[in-house]
Design a protein around this motif. Structure first.
Motif, short mmCIF file in Angstrom:
data_model
loop_
_atom_site.label_atom_id
_atom_site.label_comp_id
_atom_site.label_asym_id
_atom_site.label_seq_id
_atom_site.Cartn_x
_atom_site.Cartn_y
_atom_site.Cartn_z
N ARG A 23 0.84 -1.20 0.00
CA ARG A 23 0.00 0.00 0.00
C ARG A 23 0.87 1.25 0.00
NH1 ARG A 23 -5.12 -0.48 3.97
NH2 ARG A 23 -5.45 1.56 3.06
N HIS A 27 1.12 4.23 -2.89
CA HIS A 27 1.05 5.68 -2.65
C HIS A 27 2.26 6.38 -3.28
CE1 HIS A 27 -2.31 4.90 -0.15
NE2 HIS A 27 -1.63 4.46 0.88
N LEU A 45 -2.59 13.56 -1.98
CA LEU A 45 -2.96 12.15 -2.11
C LEU A 45 -1.98 11.26 -1.35
CD1 LEU A 45 -4.98 10.23 -3.48
CD2 LEU A 45 -3.41 10.10 -5.39
N ILE A 48 -2.62 11.89 2.58
CA ILE A 48 -3.86 11.27 3.06
C ILE A 48 -3.75 9.75 2.98
CG2 ILE A 48 -6.32 10.98 2.58
CD1 ILE A 48 -6.37 13.93 1.81
N GLY A 49 -3.15 9.24 1.92
CA GLY A 49 -2.98 7.79 1.79
C GLY A 49 -2.07 7.23 2.86
N ARG A 52 -4.02 7.29 6.08
CA ARG A 52 -5.06 6.27 6.02
C ARG A 52 -4.47 4.88 6.27
NH1 ARG A 52 -7.37 3.62 1.49
NH2 ARG A 52 -9.47 2.94 1.98
N THR A 53 -3.30 4.61 5.69
CA THR A 53 -2.64 3.32 5.92
C THR A 53 -2.25 3.16 7.38
OG1 THR A 53 -1.83 3.32 3.65
CG2 THR A 53 -0.70 1.89 5.20
N TYR A 75 -9.93 6.26 9.98
CA TYR A 75 -9.75 5.54 8.72
C TYR A 75 -10.95 5.76 7.80
CZ TYR A 75 -9.06 1.70 5.46
OH TYR A 75 -8.90 0.96 4.32
N LEU A 78 -10.99 9.37 6.48
CA LEU A 78 -9.95 9.62 5.49
C LEU A 78 -10.22 8.92 4.16
CD1 LEU A 78 -6.76 9.41 7.71
CD2 LEU A 78 -7.60 11.43 6.51
N THR A 79 -11.11 7.94 4.17
CA THR A 79 -11.40 7.20 2.95
C THR A 79 -12.07 8.09 1.90
OG1 THR A 79 -11.54 5.11 4.10
CG2 THR A 79 -12.65 5.23 1.98
N TYR A 82 -9.62 10.55 0.24
CA TYR A 82 -8.65 9.74 -0.50
C TYR A 82 -9.25 9.27 -1.83
CZ TYR A 82 -5.45 6.00 -1.72
OH TYR A 82 -4.57 5.19 -2.39
N LEU A 86 -8.21 10.44 -5.54
CA LEU A 86 -7.76 9.38 -6.44
C LEU A 86 -8.55 9.41 -7.75
CD1 LEU A 86 -5.72 7.06 -6.44
CD2 LEU A 86 -7.53 5.58 -5.63
#
Length: 110
Positions: A23, A27, A45, A48-49, A52-53, A75, A78-79, A82, A86
């Motif tokens: 993951r 990113h 991106l 935030i990624g 989020r991870t 999580y 933030l989805t 994200y 994306l």
């Protein structure tokens, strides 16, 4: 829901841990692909990624007696940004421009 003492929980944690490097590499790949066309969007991106991870690891590895719910809510919150970033960055990627040009060229030859 998988509890803290469920025997399959260790397998679940192991699978999530094995997915983390891929993951993070994803990113980084999106950052490299977008950094020339949209540097601000690429940084957002990636940031935030990355967060989020990490929050995914927070709700998987932190037991439910600690701040497990805070990480899961973060999580989920933030989805949405994200996914929106994306989807919007798909038009800035050099790969999508090539596929759009191919589809336009195919339509011209018909």
């Amino acid at each position: 829901m998988i509890g803290d003492r469920y025997h399959g929980y260790n397998v679940f944690q192991l699978l999530i841990a094995l997915m983390c490097p891929s993951r993070l590499l994803l990113h980084a790949l999106w950052y490299v692909l977008l950094s020339r066309a949209a540097p601000t969007r690429a940084r957002a991106l990636f940031g935030i990624g990355f967060l989020r991870t990490n929050t995914c690891g927070g709700w998987v590895y932190v037991t439910s007696s600690d701040d497990h719910d805070v990480m899961m809510i973060a999580y989920m919150l933030l989805t949405l940004p994200y996914m929106i970033l994306l989807l919007k960055s798909g038009d800035k990627s050099p790969f999508t421009h090539n596929t759009k040009e191919l589809s336009v060229n195919r339509n011209r030859h018909k």
